[in-house]
Design an enzyme around this catalytic site. Structure first.
Site: not given
Length: 382
Positions: A224, A264, A319
């Site tokens: 996560h 994702h 990210d």
């Protein structure tokens, strides 16, 4: 009884929400109807918190009162500071230290005995948690480097204040605005694992401290949180390599290495949050070290043009660029996931409040696959 098994609850609807919506095919994210691009470029984190918690953007008077209420709650107790120092000395992980800090916040909570159904009291507790997390995190990092904590600055917002408490110096406008945007981008994102964990805990009518602590625990898992730290470690590897950064990525792909920050669970195209952080990374590079921006854009270009990953539904996520942005702001890489939690706590609190307003205990079932009709053998005969 429903017999369909959906591992990971993928595609299963468990609630309705007005908080955020994700269009994975179009690369669109909205908070309460507002496009994330508009919020990131035209609002600050405090305005977004107000939007998530109260259902509308504040006017000037509402924002002033709301900001003042957050400012009033930023200080943490001496017990929390002492615990952060002990954990820093023990080389505890930052996420574990944050989990402990949030649990300790409740010890000085003035509304501990509030009725769990009093959502206004829950909101006030959530505001205290949100205001105190940056202070505790910054203190933990200061202790780790052998420095004393820095008190919150009364004239700075949550984003700028965190950078100030972390370094002891007021951030410039670019740094403060960049970090504020990062907090906005991470504030909410549907029913991800940590948000759902917080909702499950909230559905039992447990207090908001328990719900946020549970969210932190879920976010600490490498599936996560933590990918932006992984991205930065890849960039370090490129920087230390004898190969040109283009050659490095070519060799890494040939060796079958997976590049973190790509792909994702929801987005099939480039994450809209990644687009915004890419712009900030470029701006920071123009004012300082441009290596990290160069490396990330080269990786994205190669994986896009040479390998066609976006055409396969594998594109940069938030990210991929947040890691280099945080590094350019001088934030230690193992603090990236705690910063994620610092922002996402606002979303966790919003979802708990929304769900508890029409609460039903979350209680899924599992399909039993064990044996049946076993004969119990007395202990002395086993």
């Amino acid at each position: 009884m429903v017999d369909d098994l959906r591992k990971g609850l993928e595609g299963v609807l468990v609630a309705e929400s007005e908080l955020s919506s994700i269009d994975g095919d179009e690369g669109r994210l909205i908070y309460r109807g507002y496009a994330i691009e508009d919020l990131a470029r035209g609002a600050n984190y405090e305005e977004v918190l107000y939007l998530l918690w109260h259902g509308h953007l504040p006017d000037e008077d509402e924002l002033e009162a709301f900001t003042a209420s957050l400012d009033d709650e930023q200080a943490v107790s001496e017990d929390v500071l002492a615990t952060m120092e002990r954990l820093a000395d023990a080389e505890e992980r930052p996420m574990a230290a944050l989990r402990t800090a949030v649990s300790m916040f409740s010890a000085t909570e003035p509304e501990t005995d509030a009725d769990p159904a009093d959502l206004e009291a829950t909101l006030r507790m959530g505001r205290r948690i949100t205001a105190k997390i940056p202070t505790a995190l910054a203190a933990f990092e200061r202790y780790r480097i052998g420095e004393e904590p820095v008190d919150p600055h009364p004239d700075l917002g949550l984003a700028a204040n965190f950078l100030y408490m972390l370094t002891g110096e007021e951030p410039d406008d670019v740094a403060a605005e960049t970090f504020d945007q990062a907090l906005i981008l991470h504030a909410d994102h549907g029913l991800n694992a940590s948000t759902f964990t917080s909702m499950v805990i909230g559905s039992t009518m447990a207090d908001i401290y328990s719900a946020v602590t549970g969210g932190i625990g879920a976010l600490s898992g490498p599936l996560h949180g933590g990918a932006n730290q992984d991205v930065m470690e890849v960039l370090f590897e490129i920087d230390e390599s004898d190969l040109d950064h283009r050659e490095w990525i070519e060799q890494a792909i040939e060796e079958g290495r997976r590049i973190p920050g790509f792909g994702h669970r929801v987005y099939n195209v480039k994450d809209p949050r990644a687009r915004i952080l890419q712009e900030r990374s470029e701006e920071l590079a123009e004012n300082g070290d441009d290596r990290w921006y160069t490396y990330t854009t080269t990786i994205e270009q190669y994986l896009t043009e040479e390998k066609g990953l976006p055409e396969k539904g594998i594109a940069p996520n938030v990210d991929f660029y947040s890691g280099s942005v945080y590094y350019q702001l001088g934030i230690p890489i193992d603090m990236y996931t705690p910063i994620f939690a610092m922002s996402r706590a606002g979303g966790w609190i919003a979802h708990v409040l929304e769900y508890q307003d029409d609460n039903r205990l979350i209680r899924p079932r599992a399909r039993y696959t064990g044996s049946e009709n076993e004969e119990l053998v007395p202990l002395e005969e086993r």
